[in-house]
Design an enzyme around this catalytic site. Structure first.
Site, PDB file in Angstrom:
ATOM      1  N   ARG A   1      41.089  27.506  38.296  1.00 54.79           N
ATOM      2  CA  ARG A   1      42.216  28.383  38.688  1.00 54.79           C
ATOM      3  C   ARG A   1      43.262  28.536  37.581  1.00 54.79           C
ATOM      4  NH1 ARG A   1      45.745  29.239  43.428  1.00 54.79           N
ATOM      5  NH2 ARG A   1      47.873  28.601  43.004  1.00 54.79           N
TER       6      ARG A   1
ATOM      7  N   GLU B   1      47.191  39.940  47.698  1.00 53.59           N
ATOM      8  CA  GLU B   1      45.940  39.173  47.812  1.00 53.59           C
ATOM      9  C   GLU B   1      44.861  40.125  48.323  1.00 53.59           C
ATOM     10  OE1 GLU B   1      45.615  35.940  47.068  1.00 53.59           O
ATOM     11  OE2 GLU B   1      47.612  35.064  47.250  1.00 53.59           O
TER      12      GLU B   1
ATOM     13  N   HIS C   1      45.968  39.224  43.177  1.00 52.46           N
ATOM     14  CA  HIS C   1      45.206  37.989  43.382  1.00 52.46           C
ATOM     15  C   HIS C   1      44.100  38.254  44.404  1.00 52.46           C
ATOM     16  CE1 HIS C   1      48.347  34.918  41.968  1.00 52.46           C
ATOM     17  NE2 HIS C   1      48.984  36.069  41.852  1.00 52.46           N
TER      18      HIS C   1
ATOM     19  N   GLU D   1      39.738  34.382  40.567  1.00 52.73           N
ATOM     20  CA  GLU D   1      39.893  35.492  41.508  1.00 52.73           C
ATOM     21  C   GLU D   1      39.335  36.777  40.882  1.00 52.73           C
ATOM     22  OE1 GLU D   1      44.086  35.057  42.434  1.00 52.73           O
ATOM     23  OE2 GLU D   1      43.748  32.993  43.092  1.00 52.73           O
TER      24      GLU D   1
ATOM     25  N   TYR E   1      30.868  42.285  38.054  1.00 50.36           N
ATOM     26  CA  TYR E   1      31.854  41.437  37.386  1.00 50.36           C
ATOM     27  C   TYR E   1      31.539  41.353  35.894  1.00 50.36           C
ATOM     28  CZ  TYR E   1      33.270  39.991  42.047  1.00 50.36           C
ATOM     29  OH  TYR E   1      33.726  39.994  43.343  1.00 50.36           O
ATOM     30  N   HIS E   2      32.584  41.291  35.098  1.00 52.81           N
ATOM     31  CA  HIS E   2      32.420  41.307  33.648  1.00 52.81           C
ATOM     32  C   HIS E   2      33.014  40.088  32.965  1.00 52.81           C
ATOM     33  CE1 HIS E   2      30.892  45.422  33.316  1.00 52.81           C
ATOM     34  NE2 HIS E   2      31.615  45.643  34.412  1.00 52.81           N
TER      35      HIS E   2
HETATM   36  O1  0X9 Z   1      49.343  30.363  45.559  1.00 54.29           O
HETATM   37  C1  0X9 Z   1      49.426  31.415  44.934  1.00 54.29           C
HETATM   38  O2  0X9 Z   1      49.853  31.465  43.783  1.00 54.29           O
HETATM   39  C2  0X9 Z   1      48.958  32.707  45.580  1.00 54.29           C
HETATM   40  N1  0X9 Z   1      47.787  32.507  46.380  1.00 54.29           N
HETATM   41  S1  0X9 Z   1      46.331  32.262  45.668  1.00 54.29           S
HETATM   42  O3  0X9 Z   1      45.370  31.928  46.678  1.00 54.29           O
HETATM   43  N2  0X9 Z   1      45.857  33.622  45.029  1.00 54.29           N
HETATM   44  O4  0X9 Z   1      46.487  31.272  44.668  1.00 54.29           O
HETATM   45  C3  0X9 Z   1      50.021  33.222  46.507  1.00 54.29           C
HETATM   46  C4  0X9 Z   1      51.360  33.394  45.992  1.00 54.29           C
HETATM   47  C5  0X9 Z   1      52.119  34.191  46.980  1.00 54.29           C
HETATM   48  N3  0X9 Z   1      53.431  33.861  47.120  1.00 54.29           N
HETATM   49  C6  0X9 Z   1      53.935  33.110  48.133  1.00 54.29           C
HETATM   50  N4  0X9 Z   1      53.196  32.505  48.982  1.00 54.29           N
HETATM   51  N5  0X9 Z   1      55.209  33.030  48.177  1.00 54.29           N
HETATM   52 ZN    ZN Z   2      45.850  33.680  42.997  1.00 44.72          ZN
END
Ligand code: 0X9
Ligand code: ZN
Length: 434
Positions: A247, A394, A319, A191, A130-131
């Protein structure tokens, strides 16, 4: 007294300042991640209310995986029990995971304060670790310099804290009209495997082209790839210095002590609906208005402008975690008009992924496979830009390490996703409609 004050006040000030400068990153000592067994719509509603009533609650994956801070464990767990919800402790100590994530980094790769030592060699890049953001930014410049006929660097804009949003355009100039394909990593700061995967795959396209791999030659003659490794640079850097599990972006919210917006709730398509919060303290805060985040505004402006002269066929926002390939819609449980074709493309992509290391990626419309999210990137790509294939992917894993994926899983994650991405691009060639 006057003399004394002259000495003491600056001394205290300096002491406070040095405290701030040498500030340790937040500790997640004893934090757990629990996996909740959700049986009914009623359970989901209950958990949604719980999330709304406690803005700070961090669902790693809603509604099943919840991070529980040590001092809130009793309260949260008794709330779940009173609703009749069962759960297992999935991760016993988040801090232990964080301490163990650098499985491939050289042991001497950190300075006394625990910060990563920047690599100074412009020709060397270790893809398996990781960077820091600055190293990634340098990687973009170095890659453009290394492949001058295939890759071009450009700056899309500057983040809230003024970091350059440096991106690459990768493709072969054939003199013919070419399709565009966009992919980015790092919209969610924590992530980490996502920027790592975006960089590895991009480098692999360039290397494979150089080595005349037929499939990749065709792809780079058909598409211009637009690549942004870190879409949320301020948040990403903050995860290295302050809070590994941050996040959101790092913008200030007027009238609130809580910072940041969830950039994946900030897009101007059905902004503010289900799965997005109006509370600045929530991890899914939608922001004060659509595209309030400069990073989102600049990227969407760029794609919209470029889209006037070049047809974008594919848009992927990478993600982690959960191993999912998700299409629109996110904001509603209805299916989009092009869903059948999207479904076929996701099938091809996930089969290619599986063929590499036998990992299963589940696919389908985001709202039904995962949860509903209004104002997310893929809905903007499909709904506003009209990119026919617009996705959230994901990456690994399915929760064993979650966001804190150890470095020894970077390479396999990249390898399988590269197969998936190539298959998706090839699918566009084989199925030119729409
Ligand atoms: O919640 C999000 O933005 C995404 N998951 S995360 O765990 N990486 O934060 C998912 C978004 C995917 N889109 C839908 N669920 N519609
Ligand atoms: Zn995400």
């Amino acid at each position: 007294m006057g003399v004394l004050r002259n000495v003491i006040v600056p001394a205290v000030f300096l002491a406070v300042l040095s405290l701030q400068v040498t500030c340790e990153p937040r500790s997640y000592d004893g934090y757990k991640v629990i996996r909740i067994k959700v049986n009914s719509e009623d359970d989901v509603r209950f958990l949604r209310t719980l999330q709304t009533s406690n803005g700070q609650l961090d669902f790693w994956d809603f509604p099943s995986d919840l991070m529980v801070p040590t001092d809130q464990a009793d309260t949260i767990e008794s709330q779940l029990v009173s609703q009749g919800l069962k759960f297992d402790v999935w991760i016993h100590d988040v801090q232990k995971l964080i301490d163990g994530q650098f499985t491939k980094s050289p042991k001497d790769g950190f300075n006394a304060a625990g910060a990563r030592i920047q690599s100074t060699d412009p020709h060397y890049f270790d893809y398996e670790i990781y960077h820091r953001w600055a190293e990634i930014d340098q990687w973009v410049k170095n890659t453009a310099a290394k492949y001058p006929t295939l890759a071009e660097e450009f700056i899309i804009g500057r983040s809230y804290e003024k970091r350059a949003m440096r991106a690459l355009k990768v493709g072969v100039d054939t003199g013919n009209e070419k399709w565009g394909a966009w992919y980015n990593g790092g919209i969610h700061a924590r992530e980490w495997v996502s920027p790592a995967t975006v960089m590895w795959m991009t480098n692999q396209f360039l290397e494979d082209y150089k080595n005349n791999v037929t499939e990749v030659v065709t792809l780079l003659e058909t598409f211009d790839l637009y690549v942004l490794p870190v879409m949320n640079p301020d948040g990403y850097e903050y995860t290295w210095t302050d809070e590994r599990l941050w996040r959101k972006t790092r913008s200030i919210n007027l009238g609130s002590n809580c910072m940041g917006t969830d950039p994946n709730r900030n897009f101007a398509y059905e902004w503010g609906g289900i799965g997005a919060s109006a509370d600045p303290c929530s991890i899914v805060f939608r922001g004060p208005y659509p595209h309030s985040e400069i990073e989102i505004k600049d990227v969407t402006d760029f794609i919209r402008e470029r889209g006037k002269t070049q047809k974008f066929k594919l848009y992927i926002d990478f993600h982690s975690y959960s191993q999912l390939w998700l299409s629109s819609w996110g904001y509603t449980y209805d299916l989009p008009d092009d869903y059948e074709t999207m479904y076929d493309q996701m099938t091809v992509g996930c089969e290619a992924i599986k063929s590499v290391h036998n990992k299963t990626y589940v696919y389908g419309a985001g709202s039904s496979v995962l949860y509903a999210t209004a104002g997310s990137s893929k809905d903007w790509g499909y709904g506003v830009m009209g990119v026919p294939y617009s996705y959230t992917v994901e990456l690994r894993d399915t929760g064993e390490y979650g966001f804190v994926l150890p470095e020894d899983q970077i390479l396999p994650t990249c390898q399988e996703m590269y197969a998936g991405l190539k298959a998706a691009l090839q699918f566009n060639i084989d199925n030119p409609y729409p």
